[in-house]
Design a protein around this motif. Structure first.
Motif, short mmCIF file in Angstrom:
data_model
loop_
_atom_site.label_atom_id
_atom_site.label_comp_id
_atom_site.label_asym_id
_atom_site.label_seq_id
_atom_site.Cartn_x
_atom_site.Cartn_y
_atom_site.Cartn_z
N PHE A 1 0.82 -1.20 0.00
CA PHE A 1 0.00 0.00 0.00
C PHE A 1 0.87 1.26 0.00
CE2 PHE A 1 -2.55 -3.42 1.72
CZ PHE A 1 -3.75 -3.25 1.04
N ASP A 2 0.25 2.37 -0.38
CA ASP A 2 0.99 3.63 -0.55
C ASP A 2 1.52 4.18 0.77
OD1 ASP A 2 0.49 3.54 -3.26
OD2 ASP A 2 -1.32 4.77 -3.14
N GLN A 3 0.75 4.00 1.85
CA GLN A 3 1.16 4.52 3.15
C GLN A 3 1.25 3.40 4.17
OE1 GLN A 3 -0.56 8.40 4.45
NE2 GLN A 3 -2.02 8.07 2.78
N PRO A 4 2.14 3.52 5.16
CA PRO A 4 2.27 2.47 6.17
C PRO A 4 1.02 2.35 7.03
CG PRO A 4 3.60 4.37 6.76
CD PRO A 4 3.11 4.61 5.37
N LEU A 5 0.74 1.12 7.46
CA LEU A 5 -0.45 0.84 8.26
C LEU A 5 -0.54 1.72 9.49
CD1 LEU A 5 -2.88 -1.06 8.99
CD2 LEU A 5 -1.21 -2.48 10.21
N GLN A 6 0.57 1.88 10.21
CA GLN A 6 0.52 2.60 11.47
C GLN A 6 0.40 4.12 11.31
OE1 GLN A 6 3.57 -0.12 12.15
NE2 GLN A 6 3.18 -0.29 14.36
N LYS A 7 0.47 4.57 10.06
CA LYS A 7 0.17 5.98 9.79
C LYS A 7 -1.32 6.14 9.49
CE LYS A 7 1.33 9.93 6.85
NZ LYS A 7 2.17 10.43 5.71
N ILE A 8 -1.86 5.19 8.71
CA ILE A 8 -3.27 5.28 8.32
C ILE A 8 -4.19 5.03 9.51
CG2 ILE A 8 -5.04 4.36 6.77
CD1 ILE A 8 -2.76 3.39 4.94
N TYR A 9 -3.81 4.03 10.33
CA TYR A 9 -4.68 3.62 11.43
C TYR A 9 -4.00 3.75 12.79
CZ TYR A 9 -8.07 1.60 8.12
OH TYR A 9 -9.01 1.42 7.15
N ALA A 10 -3.17 4.75 12.95
CA ALA A 10 -2.42 4.91 14.21
C ALA A 10 -3.35 5.00 15.41
CB ALA A 10 -1.54 6.16 14.12
N GLU B 1 -3.76 2.03 18.30
CA GLU B 1 -3.40 2.38 19.68
C GLU B 1 -4.59 2.17 20.63
OE1 GLU B 1 -1.62 6.14 22.30
OE2 GLU B 1 -2.12 6.40 20.18
N LYS B 2 -5.75 2.60 20.20
CA LYS B 2 -6.96 2.45 21.01
C LYS B 2 -7.24 0.98 21.30
CE LYS B 2 -11.99 2.90 20.44
NZ LYS B 2 -13.06 3.35 19.51
N MET B 3 -7.15 0.13 20.27
CA MET B 3 -7.50 -1.28 20.47
C MET B 3 -6.40 -2.05 21.20
SD MET B 3 -9.80 -2.34 17.15
CE MET B 3 -8.84 -1.53 15.87
N GLN B 4 -5.17 -1.56 21.12
CA GLN B 4 -4.12 -2.15 21.95
C GLN B 4 -4.40 -1.87 23.43
OE1 GLN B 4 -0.69 -0.38 19.76
NE2 GLN B 4 0.19 -2.44 19.83
N LYS B 5 -4.80 -0.66 23.72
CA LYS B 5 -5.12 -0.30 25.11
C LYS B 5 -6.32 -1.07 25.63
CE LYS B 5 -3.17 4.39 25.01
NZ LYS B 5 -3.48 5.84 25.05
N GLN B 6 -7.25 -1.39 24.73
CA GLN B 6 -8.44 -2.14 25.12
C GLN B 6 -8.17 -3.64 25.21
OE1 GLN B 6 -11.04 -0.85 21.94
NE2 GLN B 6 -12.05 0.67 23.24
#
Length: 376
Positions: A329-338, A342-347
């Motif tokens: 993909f054109d942009q890295p995953l952690q930029k598109i869905y940062a 992060e929210k779901m990691q905390k959950q």
């Protein structure tokens, strides 16, 4: 340039009768209808192959009940596939078979045409549950058929099992699972019963004694632990295999690889475009031309592609290799869905382990909620 490798799915929609829980595209058959369908399918195979370049790495006959086809019909379909497509010598070639439709002559044919993996729809080891589910066989008939497959030399067999059946206890489920494990199939698929609109069970849902959602989850994780303890590796949310016996065709779906579906209702994914064949068998038989039976369901779109990649890839227990995704993909995953990640990691729903983004145990329980977070 590397030759494209892809999967082929062949849909055989015929069943002896519709099971009470089934919402798949299936129907009763007759000799005439079955023969007309096979002729139309062979036409679609030929016309599709003319415009398809690459090699087939997996071939899957699904249904319905493909084992209802006659020996002659299976031979003709196989002859068409082998003459029209380039099928790799080591291709996984799977076929769904149902107890009660298996004969020695058919098994000999399956060997001859290269089928090397069989998937048996059992669903339960209890005869009262099989009757309630609308199955056409008893457990004893299933086991007799299973032993016949072994005698006839089939060394890669998968068995389907349903969880959370009405009136089922966890103890009953585990007892049934042990009976399957004793047979030592190479692959076991475990699905929780879902009441789908249009099924017999859905119509009588208010009278069914179903487990609570909490009990269903407890049952699922009890089955998961029991299978792992007995040597079955959980490589996807619902699928377990002995080492090296994962279903390659299913992995293809979950790994963003191309596939073509042939027959009524069959779905395809090719170069980022998705389409589906008509579900009208009369229309299909009358004119099995690809241009007449196919409907585009998703045009090529970068965002939708990413959403599908995540939705399907997160079904795998190992998760998604982030570096591989970023190359696609054109942009890295952690930029598109940062923020979402992060929210779901905390959950406690997602975790990153050894470069893979994957669902936690809690994330599997709430997987639909996780997938929804990635939709835009």
């Amino acid at each position: 340039m590397k030759t494209k490798e892809f999967g082929l799915y062949i849909h055989i929609p015929f069943c002896v009768r519709k099971c009470s829980y089934c919402d798949f595209l299936s129907m009763p058959t007759s000799e005439r209808l079955q023969e007309d369908y096979v002729k139309a399918l062979i036409t679609e195979i030929s016309l599709t192959a003319e415009k398809t370049k690459g090699k087939v790495k997996s071939l899957y006959f699904g249904g319905g009940t493909p084992s209802l086809l006659t020996v002659s019909q299976m031979e003709r379909i196989a002859e068409s596939l082998y003459s029209c497509f380039s099928i790799l010598p080591n291709a996984e070639i799977s076929m769904e078979v149902n107890p009660g439709t298996i004969e020695k002559a058919k098994l000999n044919t399956y060997h001859r045409i290269g089928i090397n993996r069989l998937s048996m729809g059992l669903q339960s080891t209890q005869n009262d549950e099989l009757q309630m589910l609308g199955r056409i066989h008893t457990y004893e008939e299933f086991e007799k058929n299973y032993q016949l497959l072994r005698v006839e030399g089939f060394r890669n067999i998968s068995i389907d099992l349903l969880l959370a059946i009405p009136n089922q206890s966890q103890a009953q489920m585990l007892s049934g699972l042990q009976r399957l494990i004793n047979l030592r199939p190479e692959h076991i698929s475990v699905y929780s019963l879902i009441l789908e609109e249009g099924t017999k069970f859905y119509e009588i849902r208010d009278s069914l004694n179903l487990p609570t959602e909490e009990n269903e989850r407890e049952m699922y994780w009890a089955a998961d632990a029991y299978l792992i303890k007995n040597g079955y590796y959980p490589y996807e949310i619902s699928n377990y295999a002995l080492k090296g016996r994962e279903c390659q065709h299913n992995l293809l779906y979950w790994s963003d690889e191309d596939y073509i579906g042939l027959g009524i209702g069959a779905a395809s994914y090719w170069n980022g475009v998705r389409w589906k064949n008509t579900s009208d068998i009369k229309q299909y038989i009358k004119s099995p031309l690809p241009s007449a039976i196919r409907e585009i369901t998703q045009e090529k779109d970068e965002q939708r592609h990413l959403e599908d990649y995540l939705f399907l890839g997160l079904r795998k227990r190992e998760g998604i290799l982030i570096d591989k995704l970023n190359q696609s993909f054109d942009q890295p995953l952690q930029k598109i869905y940062a923020l979402e990640i992060e929210k779901m990691q905390k959950q406690g729903l997602l975790e990153i382990v050894d470069g893979y983004l994957r669902l936690t145990q809690k994330g599997i329980d709430f997987s639909n909620m996780v997938f929804a977070e990635f939709l835009r």
